[in-house]
Design a protein around this motif. Sequence first.
Motif, PDB file in Angstrom:
ATOM      1  N   ALA A   1      24.253   3.098  70.660  1.00 23.37           N
ATOM      2  CA  ALA A   1      24.794   1.734  70.766  1.00 23.37           C
ATOM      3  C   ALA A   1      24.737   1.022  69.427  1.00 23.37           C
ATOM      4  N   MET A   2      23.673   1.261  68.650  1.00 22.58           N
ATOM      5  CA  MET A   2      23.559   0.622  67.344  1.00 22.58           C
ATOM      6  C   MET A   2      24.633   1.125  66.386  1.00 22.58           C
ATOM      7  N   ALA A   3      24.879   2.423  66.388  1.00 21.66           N
ATOM      8  CA  ALA A   3      25.916   2.985  65.518  1.00 21.66           C
ATOM      9  C   ALA A   3      27.283   2.420  65.872  1.00 21.66           C
ATOM     10  N   ARG A   4      27.588   2.359  67.172  1.00 22.00           N
ATOM     11  CA  ARG A   4      28.883   1.818  67.607  1.00 22.00           C
ATOM     12  C   ARG A   4      29.013   0.347  67.248  1.00 22.00           C
ATOM     13  N   ALA A   5      27.926  -0.410  67.470  1.00 19.72           N
ATOM     14  CA  ALA A   5      27.944  -1.848  67.187  1.00 19.72           C
ATOM     15  C   ALA A   5      28.133  -2.114  65.697  1.00 19.72           C
ATOM     16  N   MET A   6      27.499  -1.302  64.846  1.00 22.16           N
ATOM     17  CA  MET A   6      27.654  -1.467  63.401  1.00 22.16           C
ATOM     18  C   MET A   6      29.083  -1.163  62.972  1.00 22.16           C
ATOM     19  N   ALA A   7      29.660  -0.106  63.530  1.00 23.36           N
ATOM     20  CA  ALA A   7      31.045   0.246  63.190  1.00 23.36           C
ATOM     21  C   ALA A   7      32.012  -0.846  63.642  1.00 23.36           C
ATOM     22  N   ALA A   8      31.777  -1.405  64.839  1.00 22.37           N
ATOM     23  CA  ALA A   8      32.645  -2.475  65.347  1.00 22.37           C
ATOM     24  C   ALA A   8      32.508  -3.738  64.502  1.00 22.37           C
TER      25      ALA A   8
ATOM     26  N   VAL B   1      27.440  -4.519  82.467  1.00 23.78           N
ATOM     27  CA  VAL B   1      28.078  -4.127  81.207  1.00 23.78           C
ATOM     28  C   VAL B   1      27.350  -2.890  80.681  1.00 23.78           C
ATOM     29  N   ARG B   2      28.026  -1.753  80.724  1.00 19.78           N
ATOM     30  CA  ARG B   2      27.370  -0.496  80.347  1.00 19.78           C
ATOM     31  C   ARG B   2      27.147  -0.402  78.840  1.00 19.78           C
ATOM     32  N   ASP B   3      28.137  -0.843  78.061  1.00 21.35           N
ATOM     33  CA  ASP B   3      28.027  -0.752  76.602  1.00 21.35           C
ATOM     34  C   ASP B   3      28.424  -2.087  75.991  1.00 21.35           C
ATOM     35  N   ARG B   4      27.441  -2.846  75.542  1.00 21.80           N
ATOM     36  CA  ARG B   4      27.702  -4.172  74.983  1.00 21.80           C
ATOM     37  C   ARG B   4      28.480  -4.103  73.666  1.00 21.80           C
ATOM     38  N   SER B   5      28.417  -2.973  72.970  1.00 25.88           N
ATOM     39  CA  SER B   5      29.080  -2.866  71.661  1.00 25.88           C
ATOM     40  C   SER B   5      30.603  -2.931  71.779  1.00 25.88           C
TER      41      SER B   5
ATOM     42  N   ALA C   1      24.502  -6.659  70.854  1.00 28.22           N
ATOM     43  CA  ALA C   1      24.553  -5.383  71.578  1.00 28.22           C
ATOM     44  C   ALA C   1      23.181  -4.717  71.642  1.00 28.22           C
ATOM     45  N   LEU C   2      22.361  -4.947  70.610  1.00 30.69           N
ATOM     46  CA  LEU C   2      21.033  -4.336  70.548  1.00 30.69           C
ATOM     47  C   LEU C   2      20.011  -5.464  70.568  1.00 30.69           C
ATOM     48  N   LEU C   3      19.629  -5.868  71.763  1.00 23.90           N
ATOM     49  CA  LEU C   3      18.808  -7.068  71.927  1.00 23.90           C
ATOM     50  C   LEU C   3      17.372  -6.866  71.447  1.00 23.90           C
ATOM     51  N   GLY C   4      16.867  -7.886  70.748  1.00 21.65           N
ATOM     52  CA  GLY C   4      15.465  -7.891  70.338  1.00 21.65           C
ATOM     53  C   GLY C   4      15.101  -6.896  69.258  1.00 21.65           C
ATOM     54  N   LYS C   5      16.106  -6.398  68.521  1.00 18.12           N
ATOM     55  CA  LYS C   5      15.834  -5.380  67.499  1.00 18.12           C
ATOM     56  C   LYS C   5      16.398  -5.781  66.134  1.00 18.12           C
ATOM     57  N   ASN C   6      16.295  -7.053  65.793  1.00 16.58           N
ATOM     58  CA  ASN C   6      16.852  -7.535  64.530  1.00 16.58           C
ATOM     59  C   ASN C   6      16.221  -6.872  63.309  1.00 16.58           C
ATOM     60  N   ASP C   7      14.925  -6.544  63.382  1.00 16.44           N
ATOM     61  CA  ASP C   7      14.257  -5.913  62.237  1.00 16.44           C
ATOM     62  C   ASP C   7      14.873  -4.549  61.921  1.00 16.44           C
ATOM     63  N   VAL C   8      15.124  -3.759  62.960  1.00 13.67           N
ATOM     64  CA  VAL C   8      15.719  -2.433  62.779  1.00 13.67           C
ATOM     65  C   VAL C   8      17.157  -2.566  62.295  1.00 13.67           C
ATOM     66  N   VAL C   9      17.896  -3.531  62.838  1.00 10.71           N
ATOM     67  CA  VAL C   9      19.293  -3.746  62.437  1.00 10.71           C
ATOM     68  C   VAL C   9      19.359  -4.170  60.973  1.00 10.71           C
TER      69      VAL C   9
END
Length: 327
Positions: free
Chosen positions: A59-66, A197-201, A26-34
């Motif tokens: 999007a990161m918060a939603r993806a983490m919760a999912a 796709v508006r929200d990948r999470s 859901a958060l492409l190219g941001k593995n370090d932050v994740v």
Amino acid sequence: MTSMTPEQAAWFAQTFDRLVGNVGQALLGKNDVVRLAFTCMLAEGHLLLEDAPGTGKTAMARAMAATVHGSNNRIQFTPDLLPSDVTGVTIYDQKTGRFEFHQGPVFASIVLADEINRASPKTQSALLEVMEEGRITVDGTGHSVGRPFMVIATQNPIEQAGTYRLPEAQLDRFLMKTSVGYPDRASTMEILSGSAVRDRSTALQPVVTTQAVVEMADLAATAYVDQAVLEYISQLAEETREAPEVRVGVSVRGALALVRCAKVWAAAHGRHYVLPDDVKELAHPVWAHRFTLDAEAEFAGATPDAILARILTTVAAPQERAQAKAG
């Protein structure tokens, strides 16, 4: 409490990579932050993101919760937001003749506090108790938010007019501060090509249960930290307090925060013990926001990151110290 075994560390690292990989869809190219965000979650702390709008914080918060099969709520902080809008309120029920507590949005696995610096200090402080204690008190009655519980707060570095700067004491409650930043060109192209796709999470499937997250957090706390590494962290903290540009350096709570994060970071790399390198990699996101700089030094261009980089270069790590003595 028994220490983590190498087998448990290997399982932890494998599960951690699955969590990061899932959010990475859901958060492409941001593995370090994740990776930092999940380290923060498994160290049972809270994350402050200072970033421009539209970089994927929500999007990161939603993806983490999912990913952890948890609930997530978003609170848009505004000047007219009241503390009860965050924590909840007690309402009198005429049918039963009793007061009933109605939970606020803070009762979730992951709470996104969007633009936290736009709310009044009174509303900001409503988060303080729940961030530190994991519970809130309304009309003298305590209510636990349960585990896992994580606040991801955001603040916008631009448009500071009409905002309320977070006090140093409240900044210290955040385990880490970082930024998502803009994706690289390849990731941007992939995002644009999938613009339908508006929200990948929303398409993510859970990887673990919330109970598994609690077990991972408890397991990470048992990672081994040698006395030499603890001494290294203590010396670094002392150096931040003695730096001429710093008015208030890292507190004991800040030093403890780095130990907690280093344990998770070590386990996420498949180790049941902490290395000085873990401390060096996490020092900036865990400590930089805890500095209060001298006004003149700040005006002259001094930054917490630059001061911390200098201290990490000056203070020898335990292994380096041993080699220097041997030489």
